[in-house]
Motif scaffolding. Sequence first.
Motif, PDB file in Angstrom:
ATOM      1  N   ALA A  34       0.837  -1.184   0.000  1.00 28.68           N
ATOM      2  CA  ALA A  34       0.000   0.000   0.000  1.00 28.68           C
ATOM      3  C   ALA A  34       0.880   1.245   0.000  1.00 28.68           C
ATOM      4  CB  ALA A  34      -0.914  -0.011   1.216  1.00 28.68           C
ATOM      5  N   VAL A  35       0.363   2.327  -0.586  1.00 30.85           N
ATOM      6  CA  VAL A  35       1.128   3.574  -0.605  1.00 30.85           C
ATOM      7  C   VAL A  35       1.051   4.284   0.738  1.00 30.85           C
ATOM      8  CG1 VAL A  35       0.804   3.837  -3.089  1.00 30.85           C
ATOM      9  CG2 VAL A  35      -0.784   4.967  -1.512  1.00 30.85           C
ATOM     10  N   TRP A  36       0.064   3.895   1.567  1.00 32.93           N
ATOM     11  CA  TRP A  36      -0.091   4.513   2.885  1.00 32.93           C
ATOM     12  C   TRP A  36      -0.794   3.538   3.800  1.00 32.93           C
ATOM     13  CZ3 TRP A  36      -4.774   5.949   5.406  1.00 32.93           C
ATOM     14  CH2 TRP A  36      -4.612   6.680   6.590  1.00 32.93           C
ATOM     15  N   SER A  37      -0.390   3.506   5.050  1.00 27.45           N
ATOM     16  CA  SER A  37      -1.090   2.714   6.061  1.00 27.45           C
ATOM     17  C   SER A  37      -0.803   3.299   7.427  1.00 27.45           C
ATOM     18  CB  SER A  37      -0.654   1.242   6.018  1.00 27.45           C
ATOM     19  OG  SER A  37       0.714   1.108   6.346  1.00 27.45           O
ATOM     20  N   THR A  38      -1.721   3.104   8.361  1.00 33.30           N
ATOM     21  CA  THR A  38      -1.536   3.570   9.725  1.00 33.30           C
ATOM     22  C   THR A  38      -2.440   2.769  10.649  1.00 33.30           C
ATOM     23  OG1 THR A  38      -1.564   5.492  11.207  1.00 33.30           O
ATOM     24  CG2 THR A  38      -3.314   5.369   9.566  1.00 33.30           C
ATOM     25  N   CYS A  39      -1.994   2.636  11.892  1.00 32.01           N
ATOM     26  CA  CYS A  39      -2.810   2.045  12.951  1.00 32.01           C
ATOM     27  C   CYS A  39      -3.159   3.092  14.005  1.00 32.01           C
ATOM     28  CB  CYS A  39      -2.079   0.869  13.593  1.00 32.01           C
ATOM     29  SG  CYS A  39      -1.634  -0.451  12.437  1.00 32.01           S
ATOM     30  N   ASP A  40      -2.825   4.358  13.747  1.00 30.16           N
ATOM     31  CA  ASP A  40      -3.131   5.435  14.687  1.00 30.16           C
ATOM     32  C   ASP A  40      -4.638   5.626  14.801  1.00 30.16           C
ATOM     33  OD1 ASP A  40      -0.435   5.803  14.975  1.00 30.16           O
ATOM     34  OD2 ASP A  40      -0.341   7.610  13.720  1.00 30.16           O
ATOM     35  N   GLN A  41      -5.102   5.952  15.986  1.00 28.11           N
ATOM     36  CA  GLN A  41      -6.534   6.062  16.243  1.00 28.11           C
ATOM     37  C   GLN A  41      -7.232   7.000  15.263  1.00 28.11           C
ATOM     38  OE1 GLN A  41      -7.478   7.425  20.186  1.00 28.11           O
ATOM     39  NE2 GLN A  41      -9.614   6.830  20.029  1.00 28.11           N
ATOM     40  N   TYR A  42      -6.661   8.162  15.044  1.00 26.04           N
ATOM     41  CA  TYR A  42      -7.257   9.126  14.121  1.00 26.04           C
ATOM     42  C   TYR A  42      -6.332   9.404  12.932  1.00 26.04           C
ATOM     43  CZ  TYR A  42     -10.657   9.915  17.837  1.00 26.04           C
ATOM     44  OH  TYR A  42     -11.632   9.748  18.785  1.00 26.04           O
ATOM     45  N   LEU A  52      -8.640  10.128   3.759  1.00 25.86           N
ATOM     46  CA  LEU A  52      -8.867   8.836   4.394  1.00 25.86           C
ATOM     47  C   LEU A  52      -8.657   8.970   5.895  1.00 25.86           C
ATOM     48  CD1 LEU A  52      -6.807   6.987   1.709  1.00 25.86           C
ATOM     49  CD2 LEU A  52      -9.205   6.530   2.122  1.00 25.86           C
ATOM     50  N   TYR A  53      -9.561   8.352   6.676  1.00 19.66           N
ATOM     51  CA  TYR A  53      -9.492   8.422   8.132  1.00 19.66           C
ATOM     52  C   TYR A  53      -9.578   7.021   8.727  1.00 19.66           C
ATOM     53  CZ  TYR A  53     -10.673  13.424   7.831  1.00 19.66           C
ATOM     54  OH  TYR A  53     -10.681  14.756   7.547  1.00 19.66           O
ATOM     55  N   ASN A  54      -8.706   6.707   9.687  1.00 17.68           N
ATOM     56  CA  ASN A  54      -8.848   5.447  10.436  1.00 17.68           C
ATOM     57  C   ASN A  54     -10.022   5.555  11.402  1.00 17.68           C
ATOM     58  OD1 ASN A  54      -8.000   2.784  10.837  1.00 17.68           O
ATOM     59  ND2 ASN A  54      -6.700   3.322  12.568  1.00 17.68           N
ATOM     60  N   ASN A  55     -10.094   6.622  12.163  1.00 23.35           N
ATOM     61  CA  ASN A  55     -11.298   7.062  12.869  1.00 23.35           C
ATOM     62  C   ASN A  55     -11.877   6.026  13.833  1.00 23.35           C
ATOM     63  OD1 ASN A  55     -13.173   9.029  13.476  1.00 23.35           O
ATOM     64  ND2 ASN A  55     -14.579   8.412  11.855  1.00 23.35           N
ATOM     65  N   ILE A  56     -11.090   5.652  14.836  1.00 20.15           N
ATOM     66  CA  ILE A  56     -11.563   4.768  15.915  1.00 20.15           C
ATOM     67  C   ILE A  56     -12.092   5.663  17.021  1.00 20.15           C
ATOM     68  CG2 ILE A  56     -10.927   2.872  17.453  1.00 20.15           C
ATOM     69  CD1 ILE A  56      -8.390   2.543  15.641  1.00 20.15           C
ATOM     70  N   TRP A  57     -13.414   5.831  17.110  1.00 21.75           N
ATOM     71  CA  TRP A  57     -13.959   6.866  17.976  1.00 21.75           C
ATOM     72  C   TRP A  57     -14.820   6.345  19.122  1.00 21.75           C
ATOM     73  CZ3 TRP A  57     -19.215   7.586  18.573  1.00 21.75           C
ATOM     74  CH2 TRP A  57     -20.060   6.991  17.619  1.00 21.75           C
ATOM     75  N   GLY A  58     -15.236   5.082  19.089  1.00 17.19           N
ATOM     76  CA  GLY A  58     -16.200   4.603  20.067  1.00 17.19           C
ATOM     77  C   GLY A  58     -15.585   4.020  21.325  1.00 17.19           C
ATOM     78  N   SER A  59     -16.409   3.896  22.350  1.00 13.16           N
ATOM     79  CA  SER A  59     -15.976   3.343  23.630  1.00 13.16           C
ATOM     80  C   SER A  59     -15.730   1.840  23.519  1.00 13.16           C
ATOM     81  CB  SER A  59     -17.057   3.605  24.689  1.00 13.16           C
ATOM     82  OG  SER A  59     -16.728   3.012  25.910  1.00 13.16           O
TER      83      SER A  59
END
Length: 237
Positions: A34-42, A52-59
């Motif tokens: 992939a040209v880009w990847s991340t595991c960061d929450q936002y 593009l957003y990873n966007n882990i926002w819930g409890s």
Amino acid sequence: MAKSTLRKITMAVLAPAMAIGATVGLASAPASAAVWSTCDQYGNTSLNGYTLYNNIWGSGAGSQCIWANSGTNWGVWANHPNTGGIKSYPNSKKVINKSITSLGSLSSSYNVSVPSSGAYNTSYDIWDTDYDYEIMLWVNKTGAVGPLGSSQGNVTLGGHTWTVYKGTNGANEVFSFVRTSNSSSGTVNILPILKWIKDTKGWFGNETIGDVQFGFEITSSSGGLDFAANNLTVSSS
């Protein structure tokens, strides 16, 4: 159901810290790098006119990584526990910034690969620029998930038949259009849906449409599941 990206980023972070190495993100990406990847929450990036957003926002969220070959070809590996409540909405966003009456067209084509287990929906999340109104278009769903509000009956618009729900999340009005059968690919003519809300139902006026987001609203994906937007395009005039 999904909150605006801005509100999601500013809300209190309730998800646990993610002990994820870069190798997890690479392992969940397709064989071609992939040209880009991340595991960061936002984690987010812009590619080919899409954000593009990873966007882990819930409890109570688990771990999640997003990868992209382009703005229109991307995917997610997510391992969220089998508990209630939305954990994340990884998505790609196209900014429109035109009023409904000034739009000549607004449409999108999608092709996705989604798991047969877990609890999630694949949906468009469309916002006005003031984030007063949220229009969700669910093209498929699996597991114990459902829209906010009460059913307003069925309608055929934009090339699909939907069950319409009207509700509020306390911050804004939410209009959810849930496709009456699951679909993994197709084209949605979005503008007639917006005009139906405005002109036929009178639920809002001549709003300026800001963001058209498309992604996976994930409640649970225990053990790790893969979601892919093989091709997603949004066009307007």
